[in-house]
Design an enzyme around this catalytic site. Structure first.
Site, PDB file in Angstrom:
ATOM      1  N   LYS A   1       1.114  -0.585  -0.122  1.00 20.53           N
ATOM      2  CA  LYS A   1      -0.034   0.012   0.073  1.00 20.53           C
ATOM      3  C   LYS A   1       0.924   1.296   0.127  1.00 20.53           C
ATOM      4  O   LYS A   1       1.702   0.981   0.322  1.00 20.53           O
ATOM      5  CB  LYS A   1      -1.128   0.043   1.192  1.00 20.53           C
ATOM      6  CG  LYS A   1      -1.869   0.803   1.078  1.00 20.53           C
ATOM      7  CD  LYS A   1      -2.691   0.536   0.676  1.00 20.53           C
ATOM      8  CE  LYS A   1      -4.538   0.746   0.294  1.00 20.53           C
ATOM      9  NZ  LYS A   1      -5.684   0.148  -0.245  1.00 20.53           N
TER      10      LYS A   1
HETATM   11  N1  GLU Z   1      -7.174   0.050  -3.244  1.00 18.01           N
HETATM   12  C1  GLU Z   1      -8.229  -1.425  -3.710  1.00 18.01           C
HETATM   13  C2  GLU Z   1      -7.722  -2.012  -2.128  1.00 18.01           C
HETATM   14  O1  GLU Z   1      -8.046  -1.334  -1.632  1.00 18.01           O
HETATM   15  C3  GLU Z   1      -7.201  -1.389  -4.739  1.00 18.01           C
HETATM   16  C4  GLU Z   1      -5.742  -1.984  -5.097  1.00 18.01           C
HETATM   17  C5  GLU Z   1      -5.607  -2.905  -6.426  1.00 18.01           C
HETATM   18  O2  GLU Z   1      -6.588  -2.462  -6.873  1.00 18.01           O
HETATM   19  O3  GLU Z   1      -4.679  -3.140  -6.439  1.00 18.01           O
HETATM   20  O4  GLU Z   1      -8.473  -3.272  -2.820  1.00 18.01           O
END
Ligand code: GLU
Length: 410
Positions: free
Chosen positions: A102
């Protein structure tokens, strides 16, 4: 309890239950790599503002690490670290070949012009491009970022590493994005809500729903559930919540936002607070905005019998305990919002082949993946008489542990 401590707590409960090997257990809680970078941005007035950006790469035993990029004032290392770990478990729950990561920048994007946002994104890529990539770590949209940001990201990454659309997902469809990526998280939330209702023997037409947050996830969830005949009685955004016991019209809400920029002044509903929305007399409550909105203080007042965690970490662990005691069924973020990263995976696959799937195919494949994940988690929860959240952690930890073992990591 801070964000990472919360994830750690759920993890420890599951690890105890599994009797997890101590070395694997310790390794799973230590992030693979954490990066903090300075992001100096030239503002439109010529001044330079220093921002701080983070990327936490949690675990890559199952594949390249995957997870969103968040622009939000509350972003800090602890939050990004916990969200990175959540991504490892989320990808494992839906069984896609990724680990978790993240990223985020502590900034309020609403106070930036488009050009400032673009410079911020490019500066962040300058800071992290060496440690990410299609085979290493693939960012995506999250709170405060969107397809436009992903396109700048891809363009800037290419300046260092050449054409490489698979370096990021959630891009515009006409710029190597995937059909159905934007709707995917909300669609997944909707699909799971219907599956849960059906297991409980309830009819969508007799189900009232309140959604906190009317951004990308909230709007697509609303559209999906309205089309399935559920009765949407409340939605909210930063300007407050809008409640109409007789039902809200999703199209009218959307056109109000297009005209006025927010839900403020929406005429066909009672204006209440975001806090009030959480304790409305509804069947299904869907927090689809920020984390930590359901706490020890308000959990006792919640009247919904089902909560779907469309956002990441909207329920604090103390509140989660209370919901379990009160028999309120919680569909955890790890499963509830996994539709987004699943279609991100499809986008990555398409990018590696420079081939675009039809929208229908994306939906079909998404349905298949979510269906399988739901069955696995539901059955595990029933078989062992544990919460859906604990079932998610058990399944995810087992899969990651297996990969660590097979890969010879431990
Ligand atoms: N931000 C989204 C999540 O928390 C998507 C992450 C992604 O598509 O890699 O799952």
């Amino acid at each position: 309890m801070k964000s990472f401590a919360a994830v750690e707590r759920y993890f420890n409960q599951a690890a105890d239950r599994l009797g997890l090997d101590p070395a694997i257990r310790e390794l799973m809680m230590i992030p693979y790599r954490e990066i903090q970078v300075q992001v100096p941005v030239e503002m439109d007035d010529g001044t330079v503002r220093p921002f701080v950006g983070y990327r936490v790469q949690h675990n890559n035993a199952r594949g390249p690490m995957k997870g969103g990029l968040r622009f939000h004032p509350q972003v800090d290392l602890d939050e990004v670290r916990s969200l990175a770990a959540l991504m490892t478990w989320k990808c494992a729950v839906v069984n896609i070949p990724f680990g978790g990561a993240k990223g985020g920048i502590a900034v309020d994007p609403r106070h930036l012009s488009t050009k400032e946002k673009e410079r911020l994104t490019r500066k962040f890529v300058d800071g992290i491009h060496e440690v990410i990539g299609p085979d290493t770590d693939i960012p995506a949209p999250d709170m405060g970022t969107n397809a436009e940001v992903m396109a700048w990201f891809m363009n800037h990454y290419a300046r260092y590493h050449g054409f490489s659309p698979a370096c990021i997902t959630g891009k515009p469809v006409e710029m190597y994005g995937s059909p159905g990526r934007e709707e995917a998280t909300g669609r997944g939330v909707g699909i799971f809500t219907l599956k849960l209702l059906s297991r409980l023997g309830r009819l969508p037409s007799q189900t009232t729903v309140a959604i906190q947050g009317f951004g990308n996830v909230g709007t697509h969830t609303a559209e999906f559930l309205r089309a399935a005949d559920c009765k949407l009685v409340a939605v909210s955004d930063v300007t407050g919540a809008y409640y109409a016991p007789a039902g809200l019209n999703v199209r009218e809400l959307e056109s109000h936002i297009i005209k006025h920029g927010s839900l403020s002044g929406f005429p066909k509903a009672e204006h209440i607070t975001n806090e009030d929305l959480l304790t409305l007399e509804v069947d299904v409550l869907i927090p689809a905005a920020i984390g930590g909105v359901l706490t020890e203080e308000n959990a006792g007042k919640v009247k919904a019998s089902i909560i779907i965690e469309a956002a990441n970490e909207p329920i604090r662990p103390e509140a989660d305990d209370l919901f379990e005691e009160r028999g309120i069924l919680v569909l955890p973020d790890l499963l509830a919002n996994a539709g987004g990263v699943t279609v991100s995976y499809f986008e990555w696959v398409q990018n590696r082949q420079i081939f675009q799937w039809a929208h229908n195919r994306v939906r079909q494949e998404l349905d298949r993946v979510l269906d399988q994940a739901f069955e696995t988690i539901w059955n595990r929860s029933k078989d062992e008489n544990i919460s859906l959240r604990q079932a998610c952690y058990l399944v995810a930890i087992e899969r990651v542990a297996r990969a660590m073992h097979l890969g010879g990591i431990v």
